[in-house]
Design a protein around this motif. Structure first.
Motif, PDB file in Angstrom:
ATOM      1  N   GLY A   1     -35.242 -11.262  15.877  1.00  0.00           N
ATOM      2  CA  GLY A   1     -35.437 -10.991  17.292  1.00  0.00           C
ATOM      3  C   GLY A   1     -36.837 -10.547  17.660  1.00  0.00           C
ATOM      4  O   GLY A   1     -37.147 -10.378  18.832  1.00  0.00           O
ATOM      5  N   GLY A   2     -37.688 -10.313  16.673  1.00  0.00           N
ATOM      6  CA  GLY A   2     -39.047  -9.869  16.964  1.00  0.00           C
ATOM      7  C   GLY A   2     -39.485  -8.749  16.039  1.00  0.00           C
ATOM      8  O   GLY A   2     -38.828  -8.441  15.047  1.00  0.00           O
ATOM      9  N   ALA A   3     -40.604  -8.120  16.395  1.00  0.00           N
ATOM     10  CA  ALA A   3     -41.189  -7.071  15.568  1.00  0.00           C
ATOM     11  C   ALA A   3     -41.236  -5.769  16.343  1.00  0.00           C
ATOM     12  O   ALA A   3     -41.309  -5.766  17.569  1.00  0.00           O
ATOM     13  N   ARG A   4     -41.184  -4.659  15.603  1.00  0.00           N
ATOM     14  CA  ARG A   4     -41.264  -3.328  16.206  1.00  0.00           C
ATOM     15  C   ARG A   4     -41.953  -2.376  15.229  1.00  0.00           C
ATOM     16  O   ARG A   4     -41.817  -2.542  14.020  1.00  0.00           O
ATOM     17  N   GLN A   5     -42.688  -1.434  15.770  1.00  0.00           N
ATOM     18  CA  GLN A   5     -43.299  -0.385  14.962  1.00  0.00           C
ATOM     19  C   GLN A   5     -42.249   0.683  14.683  1.00  0.00           C
ATOM     20  O   GLN A   5     -41.449   1.021  15.557  1.00  0.00           O
ATOM     21  N   VAL A   6     -42.262   1.203  13.463  1.00  0.00           N
ATOM     22  CA  VAL A   6     -41.376   2.298  13.069  1.00  0.00           C
ATOM     23  C   VAL A   6     -42.290   3.401  12.552  1.00  0.00           C
ATOM     24  O   VAL A   6     -42.923   3.252  11.510  1.00  0.00           O
ATOM     25  N   ALA A   7     -42.378   4.491  13.307  1.00  0.00           N
ATOM     26  CA  ALA A   7     -43.299   5.581  12.986  1.00  0.00           C
ATOM     27  C   ALA A   7     -42.596   6.669  12.183  1.00  0.00           C
ATOM     28  O   ALA A   7     -41.358   6.713  12.113  1.00  0.00           O
ATOM     29  N   ALA A   8     -43.391   7.545  11.609  1.00  0.00           N
ATOM     30  CA  ALA A   8     -42.842   8.672  10.859  1.00  0.00           C
ATOM     31  C   ALA A   8     -41.819   9.410  11.717  1.00  0.00           C
ATOM     32  O   ALA A   8     -42.044   9.662  12.896  1.00  0.00           O
ATOM     33  N   GLY A   9     -40.671   9.696  11.127  1.00  0.00           N
ATOM     34  CA  GLY A   9     -39.591  10.379  11.830  1.00  0.00           C
ATOM     35  C   GLY A   9     -38.575   9.440  12.449  1.00  0.00           C
ATOM     36  O   GLY A   9     -37.512   9.877  12.884  1.00  0.00           O
ATOM     37  N   GLN A  10     -38.875   8.141  12.488  1.00  0.00           N
ATOM     38  CA  GLN A  10     -37.936   7.180  13.064  1.00  0.00           C
ATOM     39  C   GLN A  10     -37.075   6.540  11.975  1.00  0.00           C
ATOM     40  O   GLN A  10     -37.519   6.366  10.838  1.00  0.00           O
ATOM     41  N   THR A  11     -35.859   6.183  12.369  1.00  0.00           N
ATOM     42  CA  THR A  11     -34.888   5.591  11.454  1.00  0.00           C
ATOM     43  C   THR A  11     -34.395   4.271  12.025  1.00  0.00           C
ATOM     44  O   THR A  11     -34.213   4.143  13.233  1.00  0.00           O
ATOM     45  N   ARG A  12     -34.184   3.302  11.165  1.00  0.00           N
ATOM     46  CA  ARG A  12     -33.582   2.019  11.524  1.00  0.00           C
ATOM     47  C   ARG A  12     -32.332   1.842  10.672  1.00  0.00           C
ATOM     48  O   ARG A  12     -32.329   2.218   9.504  1.00  0.00           O
ATOM     49  N   GLU A  13     -31.297   1.298  11.264  1.00  0.00           N
ATOM     50  CA  GLU A  13     -30.077   1.037  10.500  1.00  0.00           C
ATOM     51  C   GLU A  13     -29.638  -0.395  10.724  1.00  0.00           C
ATOM     52  O   GLU A  13     -30.020  -1.021  11.718  1.00  0.00           O
ATOM     53  N   PHE A  14     -28.841  -0.933   9.783  1.00  0.00           N
ATOM     54  CA  PHE A  14     -28.462  -2.332   9.869  1.00  0.00           C
ATOM     55  C   PHE A  14     -27.162  -2.597   9.134  1.00  0.00           C
ATOM     56  O   PHE A  14     -26.755  -1.840   8.261  1.00  0.00           O
ATOM     57  N   GLY A  15     -26.537  -3.692   9.537  1.00  0.00           N
ATOM     58  CA  GLY A  15     -25.280  -4.105   8.945  1.00  0.00           C
ATOM     59  C   GLY A  15     -25.475  -5.039   7.764  1.00  0.00           C
ATOM     60  O   GLY A  15     -26.599  -5.353   7.381  1.00  0.00           O
ATOM     61  N   PRO A  16     -24.375  -5.528   7.208  1.00  0.00           N
ATOM     62  CA  PRO A  16     -24.433  -6.302   5.966  1.00  0.00           C
ATOM     63  C   PRO A  16     -25.036  -7.700   6.082  1.00  0.00           C
ATOM     64  O   PRO A  16     -25.412  -8.280   5.076  1.00  0.00           O
ATOM     65  N   GLU A  17     -25.169  -8.232   7.273  1.00  0.00           N
ATOM     66  CA  GLU A  17     -25.704  -9.593   7.432  1.00  0.00           C
ATOM     67  C   GLU A  17     -27.158  -9.600   7.908  1.00  0.00           C
ATOM     68  O   GLU A  17     -27.704 -10.646   8.234  1.00  0.00           O
ATOM     69  N   TYR A  18     -27.807  -8.454   7.942  1.00  0.00           N
ATOM     70  CA  TYR A  18     -29.123  -8.296   8.552  1.00  0.00           C
ATOM     71  C   TYR A  18     -30.230  -8.880   7.677  1.00  0.00           C
ATOM     72  O   TYR A  18     -30.292  -8.615   6.475  1.00  0.00           O
ATOM     73  N   VAL A  19     -31.123  -9.647   8.290  1.00  0.00           N
ATOM     74  CA  VAL A  19     -32.295 -10.208   7.619  1.00  0.00           C
ATOM     75  C   VAL A  19     -33.529  -9.629   8.303  1.00  0.00           C
ATOM     76  O   VAL A  19     -33.636  -9.672   9.531  1.00  0.00           O
ATOM     77  N   HIS A  20     -34.447  -9.082   7.498  1.00  0.00           N
ATOM     78  CA  HIS A  20     -35.662  -8.504   8.076  1.00  0.00           C
ATOM     79  C   HIS A  20     -36.796  -8.489   7.061  1.00  0.00           C
ATOM     80  O   HIS A  20     -36.606  -8.806   5.889  1.00  0.00           O
ATOM     81  N   GLU A  21     -37.954  -8.119   7.555  1.00  0.00           N
ATOM     82  CA  GLU A  21     -39.140  -7.908   6.732  1.00  0.00           C
ATOM     83  C   GLU A  21     -39.734  -6.582   7.156  1.00  0.00           C
ATOM     84  O   GLU A  21     -39.754  -6.250   8.347  1.00  0.00           O
ATOM     85  N   VAL A  22     -40.223  -5.810   6.195  1.00  0.00           N
ATOM     86  CA  VAL A  22     -40.906  -4.552   6.481  1.00  0.00           C
ATOM     87  C   VAL A  22     -42.295  -4.660   5.877  1.00  0.00           C
ATOM     88  O   VAL A  22     -42.464  -5.159   4.762  1.00  0.00           O
ATOM     89  N   ARG A  23     -43.301  -4.185   6.654  1.00  0.00           N
ATOM     90  CA  ARG A  23     -44.669  -4.251   6.150  1.00  0.00           C
ATOM     91  C   ARG A  23     -45.483  -3.082   6.689  1.00  0.00           C
ATOM     92  O   ARG A  23     -45.185  -2.530   7.737  1.00  0.00           O
TER      93      ARG A  23
END
Length: 150
Positions: free
Chosen positions: A87-109
């Protein structure tokens, strides 16, 4: 009579990594930085879940992947990371949390100019991860990595 209802797995996972990320005394001395790629260490594993500590130098990334059917969450403990999903890209800063289900596809950099540290939890523990490429036709699975390869 009081009946307690178990917390949904995704919420419990996000709370676990959020609390651990906010407690650097529990993990900061373990962090290493590697110019060869992301550094990672498993902090905990039981039948229900596992927790990983990961450090990222600028430019280091996971590539597109899933978690082999496991639910998960990650929290940035130090620095900033970028997460990209279909769906796109988002910044994840210190103190932030992301959660996901079993079918989730992503990249972290790490797109910043400074190192970053994140905490990741998966339930059930990872058995495999699938690596993908995103083409004009959609996702193409490139490889399957099994837990004994980490």
């Amino acid at each position: 009579m009081t009946v307690s209802t178990p917390m949904p797995a995704r919420t419990r996972l996000a709370e676990t990594v959020g609390a651990l990320a906010a407690d650097p005394g529990a993990w900061v001395r373990r962090v290493r930085l590697s110019p060869d790629g992301r550094w990672y260490e498993r902090l905990h594993r039981d039948e229900d879940h596992e927790i990983w500590l990961i450090s990222w130098l600028p430019g280091q990334a996971t590539g597109l992947h899933d978690h082999g059917g496991s639910r998960g969450a990650f929290a940035v403990a130090l620095g900033d990371l970028e997460e990209r999903d279909l769906g796109g890209a988002r910044q994840v800063a210190a103190g932030q949390t992301r959660e996901f289900g079993p079918e989730y596809v992503h990249e972290v950099r790490n797109t910043s100019t400074a190192p970053a540290v994140s905490i990741h939890v998966y339930s059930p523990p990872l058995a495999e991860m699938n690596r993908y490429d995103l083409t004009e036709s959609g996702l193409v699975r490139l490889a399957v990595e099994r837990a004994d390869q980490w």
